[in-house]
Structure formats: structure tokens, C-alpha cells
Scaffold this active site. Sequence first.
Site, PDB file in Angstrom:
ATOM      1  N   PRO A  12      -4.878  14.308   8.768  1.00 58.32           N
ATOM      2  CA  PRO A  12      -4.300  13.623   9.912  1.00 58.32           C
ATOM      3  C   PRO A  12      -3.001  12.887   9.604  1.00 58.32           C
ATOM      4  CG  PRO A  12      -6.370  12.577   9.251  1.00 58.32           C
ATOM      5  CD  PRO A  12      -6.218  13.825   8.451  1.00 58.32           C
ATOM      6  N   ASN A  13      -2.109  13.000  10.547  1.00 59.17           N
ATOM      7  CA  ASN A  13      -0.805  12.316  10.585  1.00 59.17           C
ATOM      8  C   ASN A  13       0.229  12.893   9.627  1.00 59.17           C
ATOM      9  OD1 ASN A  13      -1.542  10.409  12.633  1.00 59.17           O
ATOM     10  ND2 ASN A  13      -2.805   9.422  11.081  1.00 59.17           N
ATOM     11  N   ARG A  20       6.822   9.105  10.411  1.00 58.23           N
ATOM     12  CA  ARG A  20       5.826   8.091  10.055  1.00 58.23           C
ATOM     13  C   ARG A  20       6.231   7.335   8.798  1.00 58.23           C
ATOM     14  NH1 ARG A  20       0.069   9.206   7.260  1.00 58.23           N
ATOM     15  NH2 ARG A  20      -0.764   7.104   7.426  1.00 58.23           N
ATOM     16  N   TYR A  25       6.312   7.294   3.102  1.00 57.81           N
ATOM     17  CA  TYR A  25       6.037   8.729   3.029  1.00 57.81           C
ATOM     18  C   TYR A  25       7.283   9.600   2.884  1.00 57.81           C
ATOM     19  CZ  TYR A  25       1.433   7.184   4.447  1.00 57.81           C
ATOM     20  OH  TYR A  25       0.222   6.554   4.488  1.00 57.81           O
ATOM     21  N   ASN A  76      -4.656  17.029   0.816  1.00 56.49           N
ATOM     22  CA  ASN A  76      -4.322  15.647   1.107  1.00 56.49           C
ATOM     23  C   ASN A  76      -5.114  15.333   2.378  1.00 56.49           C
ATOM     24  OD1 ASN A  76      -3.302  13.224   1.998  1.00 56.49           O
ATOM     25  ND2 ASN A  76      -1.189  13.688   1.436  1.00 56.49           N
ATOM     26  N   ALA A  79      -6.403  10.005   6.073  1.00 51.88           N
ATOM     27  CA  ALA A  79      -7.416   8.965   6.266  1.00 51.88           C
ATOM     28  C   ALA A  79      -8.838   9.474   6.053  1.00 51.88           C
ATOM     29  CB  ALA A  79      -7.282   8.352   7.658  1.00 51.88           C
ATOM     30  N   HIS A  82     -11.149   8.518   2.932  1.00 52.25           N
ATOM     31  CA  HIS A  82     -11.909   7.295   2.763  1.00 52.25           C
ATOM     32  C   HIS A  82     -13.295   7.310   3.389  1.00 52.25           C
ATOM     33  CE1 HIS A  82      -7.919   6.319   1.584  1.00 52.25           C
ATOM     34  NE2 HIS A  82      -7.480   6.434   2.823  1.00 52.25           N
ATOM     35  N   ASP A  89     -18.678  17.491   1.447  1.00 53.75           N
ATOM     36  CA  ASP A  89     -19.738  18.507   1.436  1.00 53.75           C
ATOM     37  C   ASP A  89     -19.177  19.922   1.576  1.00 53.75           C
ATOM     38  OD1 ASP A  89     -21.638  16.536   1.094  1.00 53.75           O
ATOM     39  OD2 ASP A  89     -22.290  16.535   3.192  1.00 53.75           O
ATOM     40  N   GLU A 100      -6.956  16.802  -5.262  1.00 54.07           N
ATOM     41  CA  GLU A 100      -6.719  15.792  -4.232  1.00 54.07           C
ATOM     42  C   GLU A 100      -5.327  15.200  -4.464  1.00 54.07           C
ATOM     43  OE1 GLU A 100      -8.549  11.425  -2.930  1.00 54.07           O
ATOM     44  OE2 GLU A 100      -9.290  12.421  -4.727  1.00 54.07           O
ATOM     45  N   HIS A 102      -2.160  12.539  -2.882  1.00 54.86           N
ATOM     46  CA  HIS A 102      -1.695  11.500  -1.962  1.00 54.86           C
ATOM     47  C   HIS A 102      -0.232  11.232  -2.267  1.00 54.86           C
ATOM     48  CE1 HIS A 102      -5.748  10.863  -0.623  1.00 54.86           C
ATOM     49  NE2 HIS A 102      -6.110  10.882  -1.893  1.00 54.86           N
ATOM     50  N   ILE A 103       0.591  11.225  -1.239  1.00 56.12           N
ATOM     51  CA  ILE A 103       2.036  10.996  -1.408  1.00 56.12           C
ATOM     52  C   ILE A 103       2.285   9.586  -1.927  1.00 56.12           C
ATOM     53  CG2 ILE A 103       4.239  10.813  -0.173  1.00 56.12           C
ATOM     54  CD1 ILE A 103       3.123  13.053   1.732  1.00 56.12           C
ATOM     55  N   SER A 104       1.640   8.613  -1.317  1.00 53.87           N
ATOM     56  CA  SER A 104       1.809   7.221  -1.752  1.00 53.87           C
ATOM     57  C   SER A 104       0.787   6.896  -2.832  1.00 53.87           C
ATOM     58  CB  SER A 104       1.641   6.269  -0.565  1.00 53.87           C
ATOM     59  OG  SER A 104       0.296   6.288  -0.103  1.00 53.87           O
ATOM     60  N   ARG A 109      -2.098   0.078  -2.427  1.00 48.88           N
ATOM     61  CA  ARG A 109      -2.030  -0.221  -0.993  1.00 48.88           C
ATOM     62  C   ARG A 109      -3.265  -0.998  -0.550  1.00 48.88           C
ATOM     63  NH1 ARG A 109      -0.229   4.724   2.351  1.00 48.88           N
ATOM     64  NH2 ARG A 109       0.092   3.046   3.851  1.00 48.88           N
ATOM     65  N   ARG A 113      -7.858   2.056   1.169  1.00 47.66           N
ATOM     66  CA  ARG A 113      -7.213   3.289   0.691  1.00 47.66           C
ATOM     67  C   ARG A 113      -7.564   3.613  -0.756  1.00 47.66           C
ATOM     68  NH1 ARG A 113      -3.601   4.943   4.678  1.00 47.66           N
ATOM     69  NH2 ARG A 113      -2.782   3.233   5.924  1.00 47.66           N
TER      70      ARG A 113
END
Length: 147
Positions: A12-13, A20, A25, A76, A79, A82, A89, A100, A102-104, A109, A113
Amino acid sequence: MNKLKFLVINGPNLNMLGIREPSIYGNFTYPMLCDFIQEKAETMKIETSFFQSNHEGDIIDKIHEAYQKFDGIVINPGAFTHYSYAILDALKAVAIPTAEVHISDVNEREEFRKISVVRPACCVTVSGRGYDGYIEAIAELAKKIIN
């Protein structure tokens, strides 16, 4: 050896990249990110396919569809990282080596997160390396698959 095939999933996003919170990001749009990843992966002899959704069930369906079609998944989860035990699963069910990303730097943070419920299904985690994190994850995942 044939080219490795990796499915790159963004949650998402991530379709809002470039709009954003560019201070967090960056300025790439989502299509620019995909082009960047594809170009770099090609130099590593890795074929990439991309999928982005803001819907948990669509991501789960895509993971299921990847079974016996892809050598690796780079995800990625946004949200969903979390709290989506359903994505965890699904990754465990298909048992495709997964990275996995994550950009940030999620560890620098907000507290929520820092928690990843999908991480137990992943053999590689890259966080806080910006767009290059995807490339690092692909390279590390390829090493794990080949060795």
C-alpha cells in the site's frame, strides 16, 4: 544456468512514490522505481516482474500465483509489514525464498514500524537504503538461491 525470475511486490501507498513524503521516500515515481530495478536486475541476469496493490487479498493472491513460477520474491509490504499475518502465511505456504525491503530505515522511525510480522518468512531484510535497497535485496537473495 537459466535466468532467475523474481517477483517484486510493493504494498500500500507505494504507487504514490514521488508524491508521498519525498523527504522520506524520495522523488522516484513508482514506474521509475520499477524501471530502475529492472535495469539493475538485468545486469545481474535476473528477470523481474512487478506487482503493486493497496489491497491485502490481492497481494496474497499474487504470492499464491507465484508458486512454481518464480525463484524469488522481493516484497515491500508497506504498512502490511506490521500486522499482516495473512501475508506471512502466504509467503510461508509457497516457500519461495523472499527478501523484505523498506525504502526508509524503519528502525529509526515510529515504534510500530519497527515490528515486522512478515520477517520470519524472509531470508533477507534490507531497510533504509532507499531505492538501492531493492537492488541489494535482489543480489543477496540471488546469492542465497544459487549457493
